[in-house]
Write a protein that holds these residues in place. Structure first.
Motif, PDB file in Angstrom:
ATOM      1  N   GLU A  12      17.840 -10.584  -1.311  1.00 45.03           N
ATOM      2  CA  GLU A  12      16.873  -9.782  -2.062  1.00 45.03           C
ATOM      3  C   GLU A  12      15.445 -10.197  -1.724  1.00 45.03           C
ATOM      4  O   GLU A  12      14.571  -9.360  -1.505  1.00 45.03           O
ATOM      5  CB  GLU A  12      17.107  -9.918  -3.556  1.00 45.03           C
ATOM      6  N   ARG A  13      15.194 -11.495  -1.663  1.00 44.40           N
ATOM      7  CA  ARG A  13      13.855 -11.988  -1.305  1.00 44.40           C
ATOM      8  C   ARG A  13      13.452 -11.519   0.082  1.00 44.40           C
ATOM      9  O   ARG A  13      12.306 -11.131   0.307  1.00 44.40           O
ATOM     10  CB  ARG A  13      13.813 -13.508  -1.390  1.00 44.40           C
ATOM     11  N   SER A  14      14.382 -11.552   0.996  1.00 45.03           N
ATOM     12  CA  SER A  14      14.102 -11.100   2.355  1.00 45.03           C
ATOM     13  C   SER A  14      13.695  -9.627   2.355  1.00 45.03           C
ATOM     14  O   SER A  14      12.713  -9.239   2.997  1.00 45.03           O
ATOM     15  CB  SER A  14      15.328 -11.312   3.237  1.00 45.03           C
ATOM     16  N   ALA A  15      14.437  -8.811   1.619  1.00 48.44           N
ATOM     17  CA  ALA A  15      14.106  -7.388   1.534  1.00 48.44           C
ATOM     18  C   ALA A  15      12.740  -7.188   0.891  1.00 48.44           C
ATOM     19  O   ALA A  15      11.937  -6.372   1.363  1.00 48.44           O
ATOM     20  CB  ALA A  15      15.180  -6.645   0.746  1.00 48.44           C
ATOM     21  N   GLU A  16      12.446  -7.930  -0.163  1.00 51.13           N
ATOM     22  CA  GLU A  16      11.157  -7.802  -0.837  1.00 51.13           C
ATOM     23  C   GLU A  16      10.001  -8.261   0.053  1.00 51.13           C
ATOM     24  O   GLU A  16       8.923  -7.669   0.034  1.00 51.13           O
ATOM     25  CB  GLU A  16      11.158  -8.572  -2.158  1.00 51.13           C
ATOM     26  N   GLU A  17      10.216  -9.308   0.830  1.00 57.05           N
ATOM     27  CA  GLU A  17       9.179  -9.774   1.759  1.00 57.05           C
ATOM     28  C   GLU A  17       8.876  -8.709   2.804  1.00 57.05           C
ATOM     29  O   GLU A  17       7.710  -8.466   3.143  1.00 57.05           O
ATOM     30  CB  GLU A  17       9.605 -11.081   2.425  1.00 57.05           C
ATOM     31  N   GLU A  18       9.909  -8.065   3.314  1.00 56.09           N
ATOM     32  CA  GLU A  18       9.705  -7.005   4.300  1.00 56.09           C
ATOM     33  C   GLU A  18       8.998  -5.811   3.673  1.00 56.09           C
ATOM     34  O   GLU A  18       8.133  -5.193   4.285  1.00 56.09           O
ATOM     35  CB  GLU A  18      11.028  -6.586   4.936  1.00 56.09           C
ATOM     36  N   ARG A  19       9.341  -5.475   2.438  1.00 54.21           N
ATOM     37  CA  ARG A  19       8.685  -4.360   1.745  1.00 54.21           C
ATOM     38  C   ARG A  19       7.207  -4.656   1.543  1.00 54.21           C
ATOM     39  O   ARG A  19       6.345  -3.795   1.745  1.00 54.21           O
ATOM     40  CB  ARG A  19       9.349  -4.090   0.397  1.00 54.21           C
ATOM     41  N   ALA A  20       6.885  -5.878   1.157  1.00 48.12           N
ATOM     42  CA  ALA A  20       5.497  -6.258   0.913  1.00 48.12           C
ATOM     43  C   ALA A  20       4.643  -6.121   2.176  1.00 48.12           C
ATOM     44  O   ALA A  20       3.441  -5.846   2.092  1.00 48.12           O
ATOM     45  CB  ALA A  20       5.433  -7.688   0.390  1.00 48.12           C
ATOM     46  N   LYS A  21       5.248  -6.286   3.325  1.00 52.79           N
ATOM     47  CA  LYS A  21       4.519  -6.182   4.588  1.00 52.79           C
ATOM     48  C   LYS A  21       4.109  -4.747   4.916  1.00 52.79           C
ATOM     49  O   LYS A  21       3.334  -4.519   5.840  1.00 52.79           O
ATOM     50  CB  LYS A  21       5.354  -6.759   5.731  1.00 52.79           C
ATOM     51  N   LEU A  22       4.606  -3.766   4.163  1.00 49.58           N
ATOM     52  CA  LEU A  22       4.240  -2.368   4.397  1.00 49.58           C
ATOM     53  C   LEU A  22       2.797  -2.083   3.994  1.00 49.58           C
ATOM     54  O   LEU A  22       2.181  -1.145   4.517  1.00 49.58           O
ATOM     55  CB  LEU A  22       5.168  -1.440   3.617  1.00 49.58           C
ATOM     56  N   ALA A  23       2.258  -2.869   3.080  1.00 51.69           N
ATOM     57  CA  ALA A  23       0.905  -2.620   2.567  1.00 51.69           C
ATOM     58  C   ALA A  23      -0.118  -2.597   3.699  1.00 51.69           C
ATOM     59  O   ALA A  23      -0.173  -3.499   4.530  1.00 51.69           O
ATOM     60  CB  ALA A  23       0.531  -3.686   1.544  1.00 51.69           C
ATOM     61  N   GLY A  24      -0.899  -1.538   3.734  1.00 54.34           N
ATOM     62  CA  GLY A  24      -1.981  -1.437   4.698  1.00 54.34           C
ATOM     63  C   GLY A  24      -1.583  -0.957   6.084  1.00 54.34           C
ATOM     64  O   GLY A  24      -2.442  -0.819   6.950  1.00 54.34           O
ATOM     65  N   LEU A  25      -0.315  -0.710   6.304  1.00 54.37           N
ATOM     66  CA  LEU A  25       0.118  -0.231   7.621  1.00 54.37           C
ATOM     67  C   LEU A  25       0.166   1.288   7.640  1.00 54.37           C
ATOM     68  O   LEU A  25       0.370   1.932   6.618  1.00 54.37           O
ATOM     69  CB  LEU A  25       1.503  -0.789   7.960  1.00 54.37           C
ATOM     70  N   ASP A  26       0.000   1.857   8.836  1.00 55.88           N
ATOM     71  CA  ASP A  26       0.199   3.296   8.996  1.00 55.88           C
ATOM     72  C   ASP A  26       0.708   3.587  10.403  1.00 55.88           C
ATOM     73  O   ASP A  26       0.787   2.699  11.247  1.00 55.88           O
ATOM     74  CB  ASP A  26      -1.078   4.080   8.682  1.00 55.88           C
ATOM     75  N   GLY A  27       1.091   4.804  10.596  1.00 54.09           N
ATOM     76  CA  GLY A  27       1.566   5.235  11.908  1.00 54.09           C
ATOM     77  C   GLY A  27       2.808   4.501  12.377  1.00 54.09           C
ATOM     78  O   GLY A  27       3.735   4.266  11.605  1.00 54.09           O
ATOM     79  N   GLU A  28       2.811   4.161  13.655  1.00 52.39           N
ATOM     80  CA  GLU A  28       3.978   3.506  14.254  1.00 52.39           C
ATOM     81  C   GLU A  28       4.239   2.126  13.659  1.00 52.39           C
ATOM     82  O   GLU A  28       5.389   1.722  13.518  1.00 52.39           O
ATOM     83  CB  GLU A  28       3.802   3.414  15.767  1.00 52.39           C
TER      84      GLU A  28
END
Length: 61
Positions: A12-28
């Protein structure tokens, strides 16, 4: 049982860490990170799913 719980927490922590990395990204970059989050979430849910089914089946008797 405690070991399984610890493993699920790690997944679960691994999934949440990956989700948190979405902030501020766009496009590819966002698409690639979204896929990493999705893959981690699938692994977590796969680990959780059978245990939930087992509890449901046991509750039904």
């Amino acid at each position: 049982m405690a070991e399984a719980s610890e493993d699920l927490i790690k997944l679960e922590r691994s999934a949440e860490e990956e989700r948190a990395k979405l902030a501020g990204l766009d496009g590819e970059e966002r698409a690639a990170q979204w896929r990493r989050w999705y893959d981690a979430a699938v692994v977590f849910q796969a680990g959780y799913g059978p245990r939930r089914s087992d509890r449901t089946a046991a509750a039904r008797g």
